[in-house]
Design a protein around this motif. Structure first.
Motif, PDB file in Angstrom:
ATOM      1  N   THR A 193      41.142  58.784  45.175  1.00  0.00           N
ATOM      2  CA  THR A 193      41.037  60.176  45.594  1.00  0.00           C
ATOM      3  C   THR A 193      40.541  61.070  44.459  1.00  0.00           C
ATOM      4  O   THR A 193      40.687  62.286  44.514  1.00  0.00           O
ATOM      5  CB  THR A 193      42.395  60.697  46.093  1.00  0.00           C
ATOM      6  OG1 THR A 193      43.383  60.540  45.057  1.00  0.00           O
ATOM      7  CG2 THR A 193      42.844  59.949  47.345  1.00  0.00           C
ATOM      8  N   ASP A 194      39.951  60.483  43.438  1.00  0.00           N
ATOM      9  CA  ASP A 194      39.433  61.227  42.283  1.00  0.00           C
ATOM     10  C   ASP A 194      38.570  62.411  42.745  1.00  0.00           C
ATOM     11  O   ASP A 194      37.747  62.253  43.656  1.00  0.00           O
ATOM     12  CB  ASP A 194      38.610  60.273  41.420  1.00  0.00           C
ATOM     13  CG  ASP A 194      38.077  60.927  40.168  1.00  0.00           C
ATOM     14  OD1 ASP A 194      38.906  61.300  39.322  1.00  0.00           O
ATOM     15  OD2 ASP A 194      36.843  61.088  40.053  1.00  0.00           O
ATOM     16  N   PRO A 195      38.757  63.611  42.190  1.00  0.00           N
ATOM     17  CA  PRO A 195      39.553  63.935  40.996  1.00  0.00           C
ATOM     18  C   PRO A 195      41.010  64.281  41.285  1.00  0.00           C
ATOM     19  O   PRO A 195      41.753  64.616  40.375  1.00  0.00           O
ATOM     20  CB  PRO A 195      38.809  65.134  40.431  1.00  0.00           C
ATOM     21  CG  PRO A 195      38.311  65.837  41.656  1.00  0.00           C
ATOM     22  CD  PRO A 195      37.939  64.758  42.626  1.00  0.00           C
ATOM     23  N   ILE A 196      41.420  64.240  42.541  1.00  0.00           N
ATOM     24  CA  ILE A 196      42.799  64.580  42.898  1.00  0.00           C
ATOM     25  C   ILE A 196      43.707  63.395  42.642  1.00  0.00           C
ATOM     26  O   ILE A 196      43.394  62.257  43.028  1.00  0.00           O
ATOM     27  CB  ILE A 196      42.881  64.998  44.377  1.00  0.00           C
ATOM     28  CG1 ILE A 196      42.027  66.243  44.626  1.00  0.00           C
ATOM     29  CG2 ILE A 196      44.328  65.241  44.792  1.00  0.00           C
ATOM     30  CD1 ILE A 196      41.903  66.608  46.087  1.00  0.00           C
ATOM     31  N   VAL A 197      44.826  63.644  41.994  1.00  0.00           N
ATOM     32  CA  VAL A 197      45.825  62.600  41.731  1.00  0.00           C
ATOM     33  C   VAL A 197      46.998  62.814  42.681  1.00  0.00           C
ATOM     34  O   VAL A 197      47.657  63.861  42.650  1.00  0.00           O
ATOM     35  CB  VAL A 197      46.305  62.646  40.271  1.00  0.00           C
ATOM     36  CG1 VAL A 197      47.375  61.570  40.043  1.00  0.00           C
ATOM     37  CG2 VAL A 197      45.142  62.453  39.309  1.00  0.00           C
ATOM     38  N   LEU A 198      47.227  61.843  43.526  1.00  0.00           N
ATOM     39  CA  LEU A 198      48.305  61.963  44.502  1.00  0.00           C
ATOM     40  C   LEU A 198      49.658  61.632  43.880  1.00  0.00           C
ATOM     41  O   LEU A 198      49.742  60.821  42.944  1.00  0.00           O
ATOM     42  CB  LEU A 198      48.050  61.017  45.680  1.00  0.00           C
ATOM     43  CG  LEU A 198      46.796  61.248  46.506  1.00  0.00           C
ATOM     44  CD1 LEU A 198      46.714  60.212  47.622  1.00  0.00           C
ATOM     45  CD2 LEU A 198      46.762  62.653  47.080  1.00  0.00           C
ATOM     46  N   PRO A 199      50.728  62.222  44.399  1.00  0.00           N
ATOM     47  CA  PRO A 199      52.062  61.847  43.923  1.00  0.00           C
ATOM     48  C   PRO A 199      52.399  60.431  44.380  1.00  0.00           C
ATOM     49  O   PRO A 199      51.909  59.979  45.418  1.00  0.00           O
ATOM     50  CB  PRO A 199      52.968  62.869  44.606  1.00  0.00           C
ATOM     51  CG  PRO A 199      52.228  63.261  45.852  1.00  0.00           C
ATOM     52  CD  PRO A 199      50.777  63.250  45.465  1.00  0.00           C
ATOM     53  N   PRO A 200      53.212  59.708  43.631  1.00  0.00           N
ATOM     54  CA  PRO A 200      53.613  58.368  44.062  1.00  0.00           C
ATOM     55  C   PRO A 200      54.297  58.443  45.427  1.00  0.00           C
ATOM     56  O   PRO A 200      55.107  59.333  45.691  1.00  0.00           O
ATOM     57  CB  PRO A 200      54.595  57.911  42.969  1.00  0.00           C
ATOM     58  CG  PRO A 200      54.257  58.747  41.783  1.00  0.00           C
ATOM     59  CD  PRO A 200      53.813  60.069  42.329  1.00  0.00           C
ATOM     60  N   ALA A 201      53.942  57.502  46.297  1.00  0.00           N
ATOM     61  CA  ALA A 201      54.448  57.543  47.668  1.00  0.00           C
ATOM     62  C   ALA A 201      55.720  56.726  47.834  1.00  0.00           C
ATOM     63  O   ALA A 201      55.929  55.718  47.148  1.00  0.00           O
ATOM     64  CB  ALA A 201      53.380  57.021  48.629  1.00  0.00           C
ATOM     65  N   ASP A 202      56.557  57.159  48.751  1.00  0.00           N
ATOM     66  CA  ASP A 202      57.729  56.384  49.141  1.00  0.00           C
ATOM     67  C   ASP A 202      57.338  55.277  50.110  1.00  0.00           C
ATOM     68  O   ASP A 202      58.003  54.253  50.193  1.00  0.00           O
ATOM     69  CB  ASP A 202      58.761  57.288  49.810  1.00  0.00           C
ATOM     70  CG  ASP A 202      59.252  58.387  48.884  1.00  0.00           C
ATOM     71  OD1 ASP A 202      60.063  58.091  47.999  1.00  0.00           O
ATOM     72  OD2 ASP A 202      58.791  59.536  49.052  1.00  0.00           O
ATOM     73  N   CYS A 203      56.235  55.510  50.846  1.00  0.00           N
ATOM     74  CA  CYS A 203      55.813  54.557  51.859  1.00  0.00           C
ATOM     75  C   CYS A 203      54.312  54.672  52.095  1.00  0.00           C
ATOM     76  O   CYS A 203      53.748  55.767  52.014  1.00  0.00           O
ATOM     77  CB  CYS A 203      56.567  54.826  53.165  1.00  0.00           C
ATOM     78  SG  CYS A 203      56.151  53.732  54.547  1.00  0.00           S
ATOM     79  N   ILE A 204      53.680  53.545  52.352  1.00  0.00           N
ATOM     80  CA  ILE A 204      52.282  53.508  52.781  1.00  0.00           C
ATOM     81  C   ILE A 204      52.224  52.751  54.104  1.00  0.00           C
ATOM     82  O   ILE A 204      52.790  51.674  54.236  1.00  0.00           O
ATOM     83  CB  ILE A 204      51.383  52.808  51.750  1.00  0.00           C
ATOM     84  CG1 ILE A 204      51.230  53.659  50.490  1.00  0.00           C
ATOM     85  CG2 ILE A 204      49.995  52.520  52.345  1.00  0.00           C
ATOM     86  CD1 ILE A 204      50.431  52.966  49.388  1.00  0.00           C
ATOM     87  N   ILE A 205      51.544  53.342  55.087  1.00  0.00           N
ATOM     88  CA  ILE A 205      51.250  52.644  56.331  1.00  0.00           C
ATOM     89  C   ILE A 205      49.755  52.387  56.372  1.00  0.00           C
ATOM     90  O   ILE A 205      48.951  53.285  56.120  1.00  0.00           O
ATOM     91  CB  ILE A 205      51.654  53.462  57.572  1.00  0.00           C
ATOM     92  CG1 ILE A 205      53.164  53.686  57.610  1.00  0.00           C
ATOM     93  CG2 ILE A 205      51.209  52.747  58.851  1.00  0.00           C
ATOM     94  CD1 ILE A 205      53.626  54.524  58.800  1.00  0.00           C
ATOM     95  N   SER A 206      49.378  51.166  56.675  1.00  0.00           N
ATOM     96  CA  SER A 206      47.958  50.829  56.793  1.00  0.00           C
ATOM     97  C   SER A 206      47.749  49.998  58.050  1.00  0.00           C
ATOM     98  O   SER A 206      48.263  48.885  58.160  1.00  0.00           O
ATOM     99  CB  SER A 206      47.476  50.054  55.564  1.00  0.00           C
ATOM    100  OG  SER A 206      46.090  49.819  55.634  1.00  0.00           O
ATOM    101  N   THR A 207      47.008  50.546  59.006  1.00  0.00           N
ATOM    102  CA  THR A 207      46.763  49.843  60.258  1.00  0.00           C
ATOM    103  C   THR A 207      45.317  49.372  60.319  1.00  0.00           C
ATOM    104  O   THR A 207      44.391  50.175  60.389  1.00  0.00           O
ATOM    105  CB  THR A 207      47.074  50.740  61.478  1.00  0.00           C
ATOM    106  OG1 THR A 207      46.180  51.851  61.504  1.00  0.00           O
ATOM    107  CG2 THR A 207      48.500  51.268  61.415  1.00  0.00           C
ATOM    108  N   TRP A 208      45.130  48.110  60.246  1.00  0.00           N
ATOM    109  CA  TRP A 208      43.860  47.421  60.437  1.00  0.00           C
ATOM    110  C   TRP A 208      42.756  47.829  59.454  1.00  0.00           C
ATOM    111  O   TRP A 208      41.599  47.489  59.654  1.00  0.00           O
ATOM    112  CB  TRP A 208      43.373  47.571  61.876  1.00  0.00           C
ATOM    113  CG  TRP A 208      44.106  46.669  62.805  1.00  0.00           C
ATOM    114  CD1 TRP A 208      43.849  45.351  63.061  1.00  0.00           C
ATOM    115  CD2 TRP A 208      45.270  46.991  63.584  1.00  0.00           C
ATOM    116  NE1 TRP A 208      44.774  44.836  63.943  1.00  0.00           N
ATOM    117  CE2 TRP A 208      45.647  45.815  64.293  1.00  0.00           C
ATOM    118  CE3 TRP A 208      46.021  48.153  63.768  1.00  0.00           C
ATOM    119  CZ2 TRP A 208      46.739  45.777  65.149  1.00  0.00           C
ATOM    120  CZ3 TRP A 208      47.106  48.120  64.619  1.00  0.00           C
ATOM    121  CH2 TRP A 208      47.466  46.940  65.300  1.00  0.00           C
ATOM    122  N   LEU A 209      43.099  48.532  58.386  1.00  0.00           N
ATOM    123  CA  LEU A 209      42.066  48.943  57.437  1.00  0.00           C
ATOM    124  C   LEU A 209      41.588  47.780  56.580  1.00  0.00           C
ATOM    125  O   LEU A 209      40.381  47.579  56.400  1.00  0.00           O
ATOM    126  CB  LEU A 209      42.588  50.064  56.534  1.00  0.00           C
ATOM    127  CG  LEU A 209      41.574  50.572  55.498  1.00  0.00           C
ATOM    128  CD1 LEU A 209      40.408  51.266  56.193  1.00  0.00           C
ATOM    129  CD2 LEU A 209      42.233  51.503  54.504  1.00  0.00           C
TER     130      LEU A 209
END
Length: 260
Positions: free
Chosen positions: A148-164
């Protein structure tokens, strides 16, 4: 058309509305209800409620412009960040988030969710809860160290990924590399929820065939463990849909947490 001439999702893009019509709609000819709608809703509901999972930040990294997998998540996470590799998918999703005329109608998925969820009273304003929980929709680039450069995301508690991963991976090394990226976005102990299809070589959107990464349960398990995840749950459902739009053999849900 041989596999070498198939299009690639994150390089060529596809008609995001056509994808929703083919794989997620309530049209009579849409035969993927059990595999692409009910299977994710059931497994996420069970995982969130029975696992007493909650947190602050959830990142959604999913194929196309789907939202039905977020119906359960919005009850347990304060901030949902949606990342997409395609501008067309972002536009389609924002059309729904902003309640614009012509947005895809997810009413049938809400009805399915009501059938599956025990406390139906909480679902009266489900769509608005999802809209309120999604705080950011951003484009990402998997080839960048920080996607997501240049934006730095906060560390996530959860990631959901469907069919990516099925759609962007070209080989086993890609799959492992992207899992590594997912791990880097999670807090220690954070949860990764993956949906995918086993033994798939292609899927079709409109008139175009797209390449799919072909893998099985054994590889997925080993890849996750190899990248520092502990598998909490793995569900495999043999294909129910009868269609030549895609040739997958089964759908899968894997919940795993990042080792501390």
């Amino acid at each position: 058309m041989d596999s070498g001439s198939h299009k690639i999702y994150h390089k060529h893009g596809f008609d995001s509305r056509q994808f929703l019509e083919d794989y997620c709609s309530d049209k009579p000819e849409m035969v993927f209800e059990d595999d692409s709608l009910i299977f994710p809703i059931e497994n996420l509901k069970k995982t969130f409620i029975e696992g007493h999972i909650k947190g602050d930040v959830l990142i959604d990294l999913s194929l196309a412009s789907t939202v039905h997998h977020l119906y359960s998540a919005c009850e347990f996470f304060n901030h949902i960040i949606v990342l997409k590799v395609s501008d067309r998918c972002i536009l389609e999703l924002k059309r729904w988030l902003d309640s614009r005329t012509g947005a895809f109608d997810w009413g049938h998925a809400i009805k399915l969710h009501k059938k599956i969820t025990e406390n139906r009273d909480q679902l009266a304003n489900k769509e608005e809860k999802v809209r309120s929980a999604v705080h950011h929709v951003m484009k990402c680039d998997f080839e960048k160290v920080n996607m997501t450069d240049p934006i730095v995301l906060p560390p996530a508690d959860c990631i959901i990924s469907t069919w990516l991963l099925d759609s962007i991976c070209g080989d086993q090394d890609d799959y492992r590399r992207y899992l590594r990226k997912f791990s880097g976005m999670l807090k220690p102990g954070g949860l990764l929820m993956l949906f995918g299809s086993f033994d798939m070589t292609y899927y079709t959107v409109g008139k175009d065939k797209f390449r799919a990464f072909t893998y099985d349960e054994d590889f997925a398990r080993k890849a996750l463990v190899g990248e520092g995840f502990v598998i909490d749950n793995c569900k495999v459902q043999k294909r129910i849909a009868v269609s030549d739009l895609s040739d997958y053999k089964a759908v899968t849900f894997i919940a795993a947490h990042k080792e501390k």
